[in-house]
Design an enzyme around this catalytic site. Structure first.
Site, PDB file in Angstrom:
ATOM      1  N   SER A  65       2.127 -82.005   8.220  1.00 31.28           N
ATOM      2  CA  SER A  65       2.943 -81.383   9.266  1.00 31.28           C
ATOM      3  C   SER A  65       4.269 -82.087   9.529  1.00 31.28           C
ATOM      4  O   SER A  65       5.071 -81.598  10.325  1.00 31.28           O
ATOM      5  CB  SER A  65       2.144 -81.319  10.569  1.00 31.28           C
ATOM      6  OG  SER A  65       1.030 -80.466  10.429  1.00 31.28           O
ATOM      7  N   HIS A 115      -3.348 -71.549  19.414  1.00 31.06           N
ATOM      8  CA  HIS A 115      -2.384 -72.062  20.379  1.00 31.06           C
ATOM      9  C   HIS A 115      -1.798 -70.978  21.267  1.00 31.06           C
ATOM     10  O   HIS A 115      -0.947 -71.268  22.114  1.00 31.06           O
ATOM     11  CB  HIS A 115      -1.220 -72.749  19.640  1.00 31.06           C
ATOM     12  CG  HIS A 115      -1.609 -74.008  18.937  1.00 31.06           C
ATOM     13  ND1 HIS A 115      -2.129 -74.028  17.656  1.00 31.06           N
ATOM     14  CD2 HIS A 115      -1.547 -75.303  19.340  1.00 31.06           C
ATOM     15  CE1 HIS A 115      -2.367 -75.278  17.290  1.00 31.06           C
ATOM     16  NE2 HIS A 115      -2.029 -76.074  18.290  1.00 31.06           N
ATOM     17  N   CYS A 128       1.527 -76.304  15.513  1.00 35.48           N
ATOM     18  CA  CYS A 128       0.792 -75.072  15.234  1.00 35.48           C
ATOM     19  C   CYS A 128       0.961 -74.648  13.777  1.00 35.48           C
ATOM     20  O   CYS A 128       2.077 -74.392  13.312  1.00 35.48           O
ATOM     21  CB  CYS A 128       1.284 -73.963  16.165  1.00 35.48           C
ATOM     22  SG  CYS A 128       0.582 -72.346  15.783  1.00 35.48           S
TER      23      CYS A 128
END
Length: 623
Positions: free
Chosen positions: A325, A370, A383
């Site tokens: 991420s 989310h 997310c």
């Protein structure tokens, strides 16, 4: 009877006279031939034999240069030259080599490993060149040989400078080391400039700056006797010492990063965004480069080579890991720059994403989802669904084109030998390497930094510094300047940079604001490392070691330690005037927020002079 006796005497006298005349003639002819030969040698061949005589009496010897030293940013010596003695044999001057070595072993210990190294080096050298049979002699051993040296023509003790690394493991991967020149290197170098030199840079800075550190060889004409002993020096051309190199590396910060990693395997890279100076570059575990300078034993080397922890592996510049991420801010910026999305456009995250017309579910790390997220919230809470959707809209071609501008998929150009390029996948790459077409689902995986996407911690640090600079990408450098020994001024190494254009400067502000909230927001995945003294912008990441099936759930407690997820974190600070950008990788560490981010905070605290302690450890979900 008397006449007969007289005749016999006359006959004998004539015979003697004839023999004397013949002998005299032979002698005269021989003398004439000798005179002719002497005339030929002394007159006609005078110049030729004068040269040969001079070559037997006068020898030209190379004088190796002193290797340049290496210092850190504060003048701390990182690579030094230490005087030592070696016992060397000149092959052409020894009649019985095996017997000579056996006799030497009776006065100076010579191990099997010494003999093996001698045989290996002997094959690489000319017969007139000396070959070391024992290295690093003690003063007692030198004295013992001196007393017996008359027994060993062609054997000498040679004083030389050996490279030493005072900080050993702390700088091993950055500096590399020097070692004996091998056959492959001998075929690649200028042998005339390495005459008399036995060592060359083998990795890291030592190899990358070999041309600066080595210097230029000198020569001396010496008069020798019939046994080859030097009587006097007739003429000399002194060598030019290698230049000293001054790094941007700060050993205080380097040690702080090492301490912050502790016993964990991983890497830390810290860069000054303003000029690309590398402030710290750590890979753990490490090794002692001093063991390699004079030749490490096969047993020791195999232990390092086959160690499960891979201490010889430079994780900072050569470790290629899925960035996870940590690439989400770059992909979000790409979505803005290409007009695919806006900062306020929302996506609903239910916990999974599916491509139109397909049943395969690409899951988000938060099982329940989310909810509605925009760019900022998707970065703050990391997310996955938002970035699945954004990657799908951008497509692999635009993703590859935009991310490559930040250096993903190519070497950064740092002055350390052996850097790897990582891998930024594309249609062309897959067709060329795997002979397969690209599938839309693979684009989604690239959107969250997984799959075939690989990056080094160094690449992540450079890309993070580029965001901190709002698009100014600077080629990272460890060497700040060089200087000849005794010179008053330094020669700085050039700064190489280029600008990334995203269209609207406001896009940088939007992404940086989101990265700042990763640390400052109560929902941020790196909220634990918030500092009361300066503001941090960052992004956590988790890199999968293996792929889970559709119905599998990752459970760290039930997963073997070396199969657990890698923890990553990128950050820069202070947000308003960045002075340091950091990338942290912890192999099999778990979560970026709880395992990698605190390491980055400790490194930034040391560099920025902060004394505020980290908050107590707390559970962190997500990456």
């Amino acid at each position: 009877m008397r006449l007969t006796s007289l005749e016999e005497r006359q006959r004998e006298q004539r015979l003697v006279t004839n023999r004397a005349l013949v002998a005299g003639a032979v002698v005269i002819v021989g003398l004439l031939l000798l005179c002719v030969r002497l005339l030929h040698l002394q007159v006609d061949r005078h110049e030729h034999f004068s040269v040969l005589s001079m070559e037997n009496r006068v020898k030209i010897q190379p004088v190796p240069p002193t290797r340049g030293l290496i210092y850190d940013a504060k003048g701390v010596l990182l690579a030094d030259n230490h005087p030592t003695f070696a016992l060397e044999i000149t092959i052409e001057k020894v009649e019985n080599l095996a017997a000579t070595i056996d006799d030497l072993a009776t006065i100076i210990p010579i191990e099997a490993s010494d003999r093996a190294r001698f045989e290996r080096l002997k094959r690489q050298r000319m017969r007139f060149q000396s070959v070391p049979i024992r290295l690093n002699l003690s003063h007692k051993e030198v004295a013992r040989f001196a007393v017996n040296s008359y027994r060993f023509p062609g054997v000498d003790v040679r004083a030389e400078l050996i490279r030493t690394y005072p900080f050993a493991e702390a700088t091993a991967h950055v500096l590399g080391y020097v070692g004996r020149i091998n056959e492959r290197e001998m075929s690649q170098i200028d042998t005339s400039n390495y005459a008399g030199t036995h060592f060359i840079g083998k990795g890291g800075l030592e190899k990358a700056h070999e041309d600066v550190l080595h210097g230029k060889v000198g020569y001396q004409q010496v008069e020798v006797n019939a046994r080859g002993r030097i009587l006097r020096t007739l003429e000399s051309t002194p060598p030019t010492s290698g230049q000293d190199i001054f790094l941007s590396l700060d050993m205080t910060l380097q040690q702080a990063a090492i301490d912050a990693l502790g016993d964990r395997r991983g890497a830390v890279v810290a860069i000054d965004p303003r000029d690309g100076s590398v402030l710290a570059m750590v890979s753990k575990p490490s090794y002692d480069p001093n063991r390699f300078v004079e030749g490490i034993s096969g047993k020791e080397y195999n232990a390092l080579l086959h160690s499960l922890d891979k201490p010889l592996f430079d994780r900072a510049a050569r470790g290629q890991y899925p960035p996870g991420s940590t690439v989400k801010p770059f992909i979000g910026l790409g979505g803005l720059a290409t007009g695919v999305t806006t900062a306020h456009k929302t996506v609903y995250c239910s916990g999974a994403f599916s491509l139109p017309g397909q049943n395969h579910r690409f899951r988000c790390w938060r099982k329940g989802g989310h909810g509605t997220v925009d760019l900022e919230k998707s970065i703050i809470e990391s997310c996955d669904v938002y970035f699945y959707s954004l990657a799908n809209q951008m497509g692999i071609d635009r993703l590859h084109s935009f991310l490559s501008q930040f250096g993903f998929g190519s070497r950064t150009g740092i002055d350390v030998a052996g850097e790897l390029a990582g891998l930024l996948p594309s249609r062309e790459w897959k067709q060329r390497v795997r002979k397969q077409t690209w599938y839309p689902g693979e684009t989604l995986i690239v959107g969250i930094g997984q799959g075939s996407f690989l990056a080094t911690p160094l690449q992540l640090a450079v890309a993070t510094a580029t965001i901190a600079n709002r698009g100014r990408l600077i080629v990272p450098r460890l060497a700040r300047a060089s200087r000849f020994p005794g010179a008053a001024t330094e020669t700085p190494f050039p700064v190489v940079a280029r600008q990334i254009n995203v269209g609207n400067p406001r896009y940088w502000d939007q992404v940086i604001a989101a990265m700042t909230q990763v640390v400052e927001s109560p929902r941020g995945t790196a909220k634990r490392i918030r500092s009361p003294e300066y503001r941090i912008a960052g992004k956590t990441g988790t890199s999968q070691v293996f792929t889970l099936g559709q119905k599998q759930t990752y459970n760290a407690a039930k997963t073997p330690e070396r199969m657990r997820d890698h923890a990553l974190f990128i950050a820069f600070a202070p947000v308003d005037a960045p002075r340091i950008a950091v990338a942290v990788l912890v192999e099999n560490g778990g979560h970026g927020g709880s395992d990698a981010a605190p390491i980055a905070r400790r490194v930034m605290d040391v560099y920025l002079g902060s004394k505020s302690p980290l908050p107590p450890d707390e559970a962190t979900d997500g990456d």
